[in-house]
Design a protein around this motif. Structure first.
Motif, PDB file in Angstrom:
ATOM      1  N   ASP A  68       1.123  -0.868  -0.047  1.00  0.00           N
ATOM      2  CA  ASP A  68       0.001  -0.218   0.109  1.00  0.00           C
ATOM      3  C   ASP A  68       0.669   1.418  -0.200  1.00  0.00           C
ATOM      4  O   ASP A  68       0.228   2.622  -0.389  1.00  0.00           O
ATOM      5  CB  ASP A  68      -1.231   0.139   1.069  1.00  0.00           C
ATOM      6  N   THR A  69       2.300   1.111  -0.061  1.00  0.00           N
ATOM      7  CA  THR A  69       3.246   2.120   0.296  1.00  0.00           C
ATOM      8  C   THR A  69       3.090   3.151  -1.160  1.00  0.00           C
ATOM      9  O   THR A  69       3.427   2.168  -2.387  1.00  0.00           O
ATOM     10  CB  THR A  69       4.504   1.819   0.540  1.00  0.00           C
ATOM     11  N   ALA A  70       2.312   4.304  -0.926  1.00  0.00           N
ATOM     12  CA  ALA A  70       2.950   4.860  -2.276  1.00  0.00           C
ATOM     13  C   ALA A  70       2.398   6.466  -2.107  1.00  0.00           C
ATOM     14  O   ALA A  70       2.128   6.652  -0.853  1.00  0.00           O
ATOM     15  CB  ALA A  70       1.159   4.610  -2.799  1.00  0.00           C
ATOM     16  N   VAL A  71       2.331   7.274  -2.728  1.00  0.00           N
ATOM     17  CA  VAL A  71       1.669   8.998  -2.857  1.00  0.00           C
ATOM     18  C   VAL A  71       0.604   8.856  -2.935  1.00  0.00           C
ATOM     19  O   VAL A  71      -0.070   8.122  -4.066  1.00  0.00           O
ATOM     20  CB  VAL A  71       2.455   9.879  -3.429  1.00  0.00           C
ATOM     21  N   TYR A  72      -0.761   8.647  -2.117  1.00  0.00           N
ATOM     22  CA  TYR A  72      -2.130   8.950  -2.535  1.00  0.00           C
ATOM     23  C   TYR A  72      -2.043  10.426  -2.756  1.00  0.00           C
ATOM     24  O   TYR A  72      -2.532  11.628  -1.699  1.00  0.00           O
ATOM     25  CB  TYR A  72      -2.853   8.651  -1.354  1.00  0.00           C
ATOM     26  N   TYR A  73      -3.329  10.369  -3.884  1.00  0.00           N
ATOM     27  CA  TYR A  73      -4.221  11.551  -4.008  1.00  0.00           C
ATOM     28  C   TYR A  73      -5.687  11.506  -4.163  1.00  0.00           C
ATOM     29  O   TYR A  73      -6.559  10.227  -4.598  1.00  0.00           O
ATOM     30  CB  TYR A  73      -3.379  12.216  -5.723  1.00  0.00           C
ATOM     31  N   CYS A  74      -6.341  12.809  -4.382  1.00  0.00           N
ATOM     32  CA  CYS A  74      -7.361  13.092  -4.258  1.00  0.00           C
ATOM     33  C   CYS A  74      -7.790  13.900  -5.668  1.00  0.00           C
ATOM     34  O   CYS A  74      -7.410  14.985  -6.240  1.00  0.00           O
ATOM     35  CB  CYS A  74      -8.621  13.417  -3.290  1.00  0.00           C
ATOM     36  N   ALA A  75      -9.054  13.589  -6.326  1.00  0.00           N
ATOM     37  CA  ALA A  75      -9.488  14.141  -7.485  1.00  0.00           C
ATOM     38  C   ALA A  75     -10.990  14.238  -7.685  1.00  0.00           C
ATOM     39  O   ALA A  75     -11.509  13.981  -6.618  1.00  0.00           O
ATOM     40  CB  ALA A  75      -8.848  13.816  -8.876  1.00  0.00           C
ATOM     41  N   THR A  76     -11.768  15.304  -8.244  1.00  0.00           N
ATOM     42  CA  THR A  76     -13.245  15.940  -8.439  1.00  0.00           C
ATOM     43  C   THR A  76     -12.874  15.084  -9.693  1.00  0.00           C
ATOM     44  O   THR A  76     -12.656  14.810 -10.900  1.00  0.00           O
ATOM     45  CB  THR A  76     -13.229  17.364  -8.227  1.00  0.00           C
ATOM     46  N   SER A  77     -14.659  15.034  -9.783  1.00  0.00           N
ATOM     47  CA  SER A  77     -15.411  14.318 -11.162  1.00  0.00           C
ATOM     48  C   SER A  77     -16.238  14.939 -11.241  1.00  0.00           C
ATOM     49  O   SER A  77     -17.296  14.877  -9.470  1.00  0.00           O
ATOM     50  CB  SER A  77     -14.988  12.660 -11.231  1.00  0.00           C
ATOM     51  N   PRO A  78     -16.998  15.320 -11.855  1.00  0.00           N
ATOM     52  CA  PRO A  78     -18.650  15.983 -11.952  1.00  0.00           C
ATOM     53  C   PRO A  78     -20.051  14.673 -12.294  1.00  0.00           C
ATOM     54  O   PRO A  78     -20.956  14.554 -11.664  1.00  0.00           O
ATOM     55  CB  PRO A  78     -18.378  17.024 -13.280  1.00  0.00           C
ATOM     56  N   GLN A  79     -19.322  13.750 -12.439  1.00  0.00           N
ATOM     57  CA  GLN A  79     -20.342  12.395 -11.924  1.00  0.00           C
ATOM     58  C   GLN A  79     -19.208  11.404 -11.055  1.00  0.00           C
ATOM     59  O   GLN A  79     -18.060  10.761 -11.292  1.00  0.00           O
ATOM     60  CB  GLN A  79     -21.172  12.253 -13.016  1.00  0.00           C
ATOM     61  N   PHE A  80     -20.160  10.106 -10.762  1.00  0.00           N
ATOM     62  CA  PHE A  80     -19.475   9.298 -10.168  1.00  0.00           C
ATOM     63  C   PHE A  80     -19.799   8.455 -11.055  1.00  0.00           C
ATOM     64  O   PHE A  80     -18.088   7.476 -11.079  1.00  0.00           O
ATOM     65  CB  PHE A  80     -20.175   8.763  -8.785  1.00  0.00           C
ATOM     66  N   ASP A  81     -20.086   8.484 -11.474  1.00  0.00           N
ATOM     67  CA  ASP A  81     -19.836   6.428 -13.277  1.00  0.00           C
ATOM     68  C   ASP A  81     -20.833   6.712 -14.259  1.00  0.00           C
ATOM     69  O   ASP A  81     -21.829   7.415 -14.628  1.00  0.00           O
ATOM     70  CB  ASP A  81     -20.960   5.711 -12.573  1.00  0.00           C
ATOM     71  N   PRO A  82     -19.697   7.335 -15.441  1.00  0.00           N
ATOM     72  CA  PRO A  82     -17.939   6.761 -15.320  1.00  0.00           C
ATOM     73  C   PRO A  82     -17.347   8.528 -14.769  1.00  0.00           C
ATOM     74  O   PRO A  82     -17.889   9.253 -14.848  1.00  0.00           O
ATOM     75  CB  PRO A  82     -17.923   6.794 -16.434  1.00  0.00           C
ATOM     76  N   GLY A  83     -16.202   8.150 -13.751  1.00  0.00           N
ATOM     77  CA  GLY A  83     -15.704   9.396 -13.065  1.00  0.00           C
ATOM     78  C   GLY A  83     -14.862   9.790 -14.506  1.00  0.00           C
ATOM     79  O   GLY A  83     -13.731   8.911 -14.762  1.00  0.00           O
ATOM     80  N   THR A  84     -14.212  10.886 -14.524  1.00  0.00           N
ATOM     81  CA  THR A  84     -13.133  11.401 -15.018  1.00  0.00           C
ATOM     82  C   THR A  84     -12.463  13.212 -14.042  1.00  0.00           C
ATOM     83  O   THR A  84     -13.207  13.259 -13.819  1.00  0.00           O
ATOM     84  CB  THR A  84     -14.120  12.730 -16.676  1.00  0.00           C
ATOM     85  N   TYR A  85     -11.540  12.449 -13.334  1.00  0.00           N
ATOM     86  CA  TYR A  85     -10.942  12.994 -12.365  1.00  0.00           C
ATOM     87  C   TYR A  85     -10.236  13.899 -12.839  1.00  0.00           C
ATOM     88  O   TYR A  85      -9.506  13.920 -14.069  1.00  0.00           O
ATOM     89  CB  TYR A  85     -10.263  12.072 -10.983  1.00  0.00           C
ATOM     90  N   ASP A  86     -10.262  15.348 -12.016  1.00  0.00           N
ATOM     91  CA  ASP A  86      -8.863  16.506 -12.501  1.00  0.00           C
ATOM     92  C   ASP A  86      -9.011  16.651 -11.219  1.00  0.00           C
ATOM     93  O   ASP A  86      -9.721  16.840 -10.276  1.00  0.00           O
ATOM     94  CB  ASP A  86      -9.792  16.721 -13.740  1.00  0.00           C
ATOM     95  N   GLY A  87      -7.703  17.553 -11.384  1.00  0.00           N
ATOM     96  CA  GLY A  87      -7.980  18.681  -9.846  1.00  0.00           C
ATOM     97  C   GLY A  87      -7.223  18.359  -8.862  1.00  0.00           C
ATOM     98  O   GLY A  87      -7.671  17.976  -8.004  1.00  0.00           O
ATOM     99  N   TRP A  88      -5.688  17.400  -9.196  1.00  0.00           N
ATOM    100  CA  TRP A  88      -5.445  16.861  -8.219  1.00  0.00           C
ATOM    101  C   TRP A  88      -5.153  17.574  -7.527  1.00  0.00           C
ATOM    102  O   TRP A  88      -4.452  18.269  -7.554  1.00  0.00           O
ATOM    103  CB  TRP A  88      -4.039  16.136  -8.992  1.00  0.00           C
ATOM    104  N   GLY A  89      -4.212  16.894  -6.284  1.00  0.00           N
ATOM    105  CA  GLY A  89      -4.091  17.735  -5.127  1.00  0.00           C
ATOM    106  C   GLY A  89      -2.998  17.808  -5.144  1.00  0.00           C
ATOM    107  O   GLY A  89      -2.154  16.519  -6.351  1.00  0.00           O
ATOM    108  N   GLN A  90      -1.535  17.979  -3.898  1.00  0.00           N
ATOM    109  CA  GLN A  90      -0.289  17.701  -4.351  1.00  0.00           C
ATOM    110  C   GLN A  90      -0.093  16.187  -3.533  1.00  0.00           C
ATOM    111  O   GLN A  90       1.027  15.551  -3.992  1.00  0.00           O
ATOM    112  CB  GLN A  90       0.222  18.333  -3.708  1.00  0.00           C
ATOM    113  N   GLY A  91      -0.841  15.388  -3.115  1.00  0.00           N
ATOM    114  CA  GLY A  91      -0.308  14.213  -2.340  1.00  0.00           C
ATOM    115  C   GLY A  91      -0.137  13.839  -1.206  1.00  0.00           C
ATOM    116  O   GLY A  91       0.883  15.050  -0.865  1.00  0.00           O
ATOM    117  N   THR A  92      -0.493  12.871  -0.482  1.00  0.00           N
ATOM    118  CA  THR A  92       0.516  12.691   0.579  1.00  0.00           C
ATOM    119  C   THR A  92       1.219  11.529   0.545  1.00  0.00           C
ATOM    120  O   THR A  92       0.715   9.956   0.222  1.00  0.00           O
ATOM    121  CB  THR A  92      -0.628  13.116   1.961  1.00  0.00           C
ATOM    122  N   GLN A  93       1.813  11.195   1.636  1.00  0.00           N
ATOM    123  CA  GLN A  93       2.809   9.540   1.286  1.00  0.00           C
ATOM    124  C   GLN A  93       2.739   9.107   2.111  1.00  0.00           C
ATOM    125  O   GLN A  93       2.263   9.373   3.680  1.00  0.00           O
ATOM    126  CB  GLN A  93       4.553  10.095   1.480  1.00  0.00           C
TER     127      GLN A  93
END
Length: 120
Positions: free
Chosen positions: A90-115
């Motif tokens: 599970d070791t990784a940089v974790y990011y979140c992102a937004t999508s205008p809809q849930f399914d299908p997700g089209t994600y954008d607007g990434w944060g800087q991440g957390t290790q």
């Protein structure tokens, strides 16, 4: 575009837990589906979990199903990723992102991440 900030990462032993947060200052945050992604060292970014705008629907990839829980508090403009029974993989940089809809997700607007680092 919604600006996202991830936090909550750190170093944990295998079997341990962490809770990640994905926060935004914009009120429109509550109208977006949110996805958590991760990028392990030397690998491509991969989808981990998603939640719809209201928090009613969630989706997980098989590798984390039963161990990770995604949730959101729209009053706090925050989405969480509770990670239990962590494994070294599970070791990784974790990011979140937004999508205008849930399914299908089209994600954008990434944060800087957390290790997140899981030691064996």
């Amino acid at each position: 575009q919604v600006q996202l900030v991830e936090s909550g990462g750190g170093l944990v032993q295998a079997g341990g837990s962490l809770r990640l947060s994905c926060a935004a200052s914009e009120r429109t945050f509550s109208t977006y589906a949110i996805g958590w992604f991760r990028q392990p060292p030397g690998k491509d970014r991969e989808f981990v979990a998603g939640i719809d705008a209201s928090g009613d629907r969630t989706f997980y990839v098989g590798l984390v199903k039963g161990r990770f829980t995604i949730s959101r508090d729209n009053a706090k403009n925050t989405v969480y990723l509770q990670m239990n029974s962590l494994k070294p993989e599970d070791t990784a940089v974790y990011y979140c992102a937004t999508s205008p809809q849930f399914d299908p997700g089209t994600y954008d607007g990434w944060g800087q991440g957390t290790q997140v680092t899981v030691s064996s």
